[in-house]
Design an enzyme around this catalytic site. Sequence first.
Site, PDB file in Angstrom:
ATOM      1  N   PHE A  70       0.830  -1.204   0.000  1.00  0.00           N
ATOM      2  CA  PHE A  70       0.000   0.000   0.000  1.00  0.00           C
ATOM      3  C   PHE A  70       0.871   1.263   0.000  1.00  0.00           C
ATOM      4  O   PHE A  70       0.816   2.068  -0.942  1.00  0.00           O
ATOM      5  CB  PHE A  70      -0.928  -0.089   1.222  1.00  0.00           C
ATOM      6  CG  PHE A  70      -1.439   1.207   1.740  1.00  0.00           C
ATOM      7  CD1 PHE A  70      -2.109   2.094   0.905  1.00  0.00           C
ATOM      8  CD2 PHE A  70      -1.274   1.541   3.085  1.00  0.00           C
ATOM      9  CE1 PHE A  70      -2.586   3.308   1.398  1.00  0.00           C
ATOM     10  CE2 PHE A  70      -1.750   2.736   3.573  1.00  0.00           C
ATOM     11  CZ  PHE A  70      -2.400   3.621   2.734  1.00  0.00           C
ATOM     12  N   GLY A  78       1.999  -7.919  -0.592  1.00  0.00           N
ATOM     13  CA  GLY A  78       1.851  -6.902  -1.639  1.00  0.00           C
ATOM     14  C   GLY A  78       0.960  -7.404  -2.762  1.00  0.00           C
ATOM     15  O   GLY A  78       0.636  -8.594  -2.843  1.00  0.00           O
ATOM     16  N   ASP A  94      12.784 -11.596  -2.228  1.00  0.00           N
ATOM     17  CA  ASP A  94      12.634 -11.508  -0.784  1.00  0.00           C
ATOM     18  C   ASP A  94      13.808 -10.710  -0.221  1.00  0.00           C
ATOM     19  O   ASP A  94      14.969 -11.027  -0.522  1.00  0.00           O
ATOM     20  CB  ASP A  94      12.644 -12.944  -0.222  1.00  0.00           C
ATOM     21  CG  ASP A  94      12.229 -13.001   1.228  1.00  0.00           C
ATOM     22  OD1 ASP A  94      12.693 -12.150   2.020  1.00  0.00           O
ATOM     23  OD2 ASP A  94      11.442 -13.898   1.571  1.00  0.00           O
ATOM     24  N   VAL A  95      13.522  -9.709   0.571  1.00  0.00           N
ATOM     25  CA  VAL A  95      14.567  -8.839   1.106  1.00  0.00           C
ATOM     26  C   VAL A  95      15.549  -9.604   2.011  1.00  0.00           C
ATOM     27  O   VAL A  95      16.663  -9.140   2.273  1.00  0.00           O
ATOM     28  CB  VAL A  95      13.915  -7.631   1.835  1.00  0.00           C
ATOM     29  CG1 VAL A  95      13.283  -8.072   3.152  1.00  0.00           C
ATOM     30  CG2 VAL A  95      14.884  -6.495   2.056  1.00  0.00           C
ATOM     31  N   TYR A 145       6.222  -8.324  15.125  1.00  0.00           N
ATOM     32  CA  TYR A 145       6.319  -7.057  14.390  1.00  0.00           C
ATOM     33  C   TYR A 145       7.050  -6.008  15.232  1.00  0.00           C
ATOM     34  O   TYR A 145       8.039  -5.426  14.793  1.00  0.00           O
ATOM     35  CB  TYR A 145       4.909  -6.589  14.037  1.00  0.00           C
ATOM     36  CG  TYR A 145       4.874  -5.373  13.143  1.00  0.00           C
ATOM     37  CD1 TYR A 145       5.360  -5.435  11.834  1.00  0.00           C
ATOM     38  CD2 TYR A 145       4.340  -4.168  13.589  1.00  0.00           C
ATOM     39  CE1 TYR A 145       5.316  -4.317  11.003  1.00  0.00           C
ATOM     40  CE2 TYR A 145       4.289  -3.050  12.762  1.00  0.00           C
ATOM     41  CZ  TYR A 145       4.778  -3.131  11.470  1.00  0.00           C
ATOM     42  OH  TYR A 145       4.727  -2.023  10.657  1.00  0.00           O
ATOM     43  N   LYS A 188      10.764  -4.823  14.399  1.00  0.00           N
ATOM     44  CA  LYS A 188      11.032  -3.436  14.008  1.00  0.00           C
ATOM     45  C   LYS A 188      12.022  -2.782  14.968  1.00  0.00           C
ATOM     46  O   LYS A 188      12.842  -1.959  14.559  1.00  0.00           O
ATOM     47  CB  LYS A 188       9.721  -2.644  13.968  1.00  0.00           C
ATOM     48  CG  LYS A 188       8.837  -3.006  12.784  1.00  0.00           C
ATOM     49  CD  LYS A 188       9.421  -2.461  11.488  1.00  0.00           C
ATOM     50  CE  LYS A 188       8.551  -2.745  10.285  1.00  0.00           C
ATOM     51  NZ  LYS A 188       9.098  -2.163   9.048  1.00  0.00           N
ATOM     52  N   THR A 237      -1.468   4.773   8.865  1.00  0.00           N
ATOM     53  CA  THR A 237      -1.615   5.446   7.580  1.00  0.00           C
ATOM     54  C   THR A 237      -2.741   4.771   6.803  1.00  0.00           C
ATOM     55  O   THR A 237      -2.936   3.562   6.928  1.00  0.00           O
ATOM     56  CB  THR A 237      -0.284   5.365   6.808  1.00  0.00           C
ATOM     57  OG1 THR A 237       0.731   5.970   7.613  1.00  0.00           O
ATOM     58  CG2 THR A 237      -0.348   6.078   5.474  1.00  0.00           C
TER      59      THR A 237
END
Length: 329
Positions: free
Chosen positions: A18, A43, A63-64, A150, A154, A180
């Site tokens: 997004f 995504g 994939d990161v 998460y 992070k 957001t």
Amino acid sequence: MGLGAVRRTCLVTGAAGFVGSHLVDRLLAENFEVVGLDSLMTGDLTNLRSASKNPHFHFQAGDVREPMHVYAELIFNLACPASPVHYQRDPYATFTTSVLGAQRLLEMARGRQCTIVHASTSEVYGDPDVHPQPESYWGNVNPIGPRACYDEGKRGAETLMTDARRTWGVDARIVRIFNTYGPRMAFNDGRVVSSFISQALQNQPLTVFGDGKQSRSFCYVDDLVEGLIRVSRLEGLDGPMNLGNPGEFTMLELASLVRELTGSDAPLEFRPLPTDDPKQRRPDITKAKRLTGFEPKVPLRSGLERTIGDFRLRLGLDEATPSRPPPAQ
Ligand code: UDP
């Protein structure tokens, strides 16, 4: 751009998400050559429909967490499932995407002229006992709860970014993104804005968790993207920076605004509050204002109107169609 000018290359990880897809559109408009990486874990390629028509956009499925070789001068790291429903589906993948993804990008940027703008989150503050939250607040996070994959992922990524800056001199910049919303949000991400809008438009009950008195601050996606761009243009950034809209609303207020703007009289349905759900959240954006002039411009009402318009189109509901079925004759 003048003839012969060289475009700077920018890598966006999480490009099909997004926020990522809106950022890609903005970077293309700013004449960047944009490489968009996404594993498509959460995504959606339809978000990149307009970008993919642009010859300066290059999508890479990947994939990161895996090794990659992209010669970018600027990296925006947005790769990570970000809504509670998505990030709790595969908590192991969420945690490792955050931490190993940060590690990969830092190792790629090390020793090069490369700036990383790393998307962290207001979740690093957990269920805050300081309100509103300034960057100096260390947070109140349960390290083993259902949100920890998460939140702690992070937080770990922030640690890596900061240590790479201190020890290797990597130009890593951390932004803490607060809630957001906007067009292209996934219908099924379980977030409150996307859930309430989808429910209201389909005349289903709006699912309010807990008593609905918990608060969040909602930032329209264009304002957030403006903030990200401003951070990338700084000479440098020491320490994390909050980005969000300080307007604060309870979930009950949000529900009533969504009902009003959709013209829906769908009822509210109260459900149990999820574990560790923060009671309140509002960014202190003094630092962002001071260093970048960041100031969100889109009020919740108009941002919701634009988002509702987008949801109507994607749900196949014509603008003119009333959201509730006509009364039975
Ligand atoms: N929420 C709600 N109904 C929903 C989804 C979420 O009342 O259908 C609440 C949720 O409990 C939380 C707030 O809305 O207090 C924001 O939730 P979201 O998942 O959007 O973001 P986050 O909790 O990560 O801020």
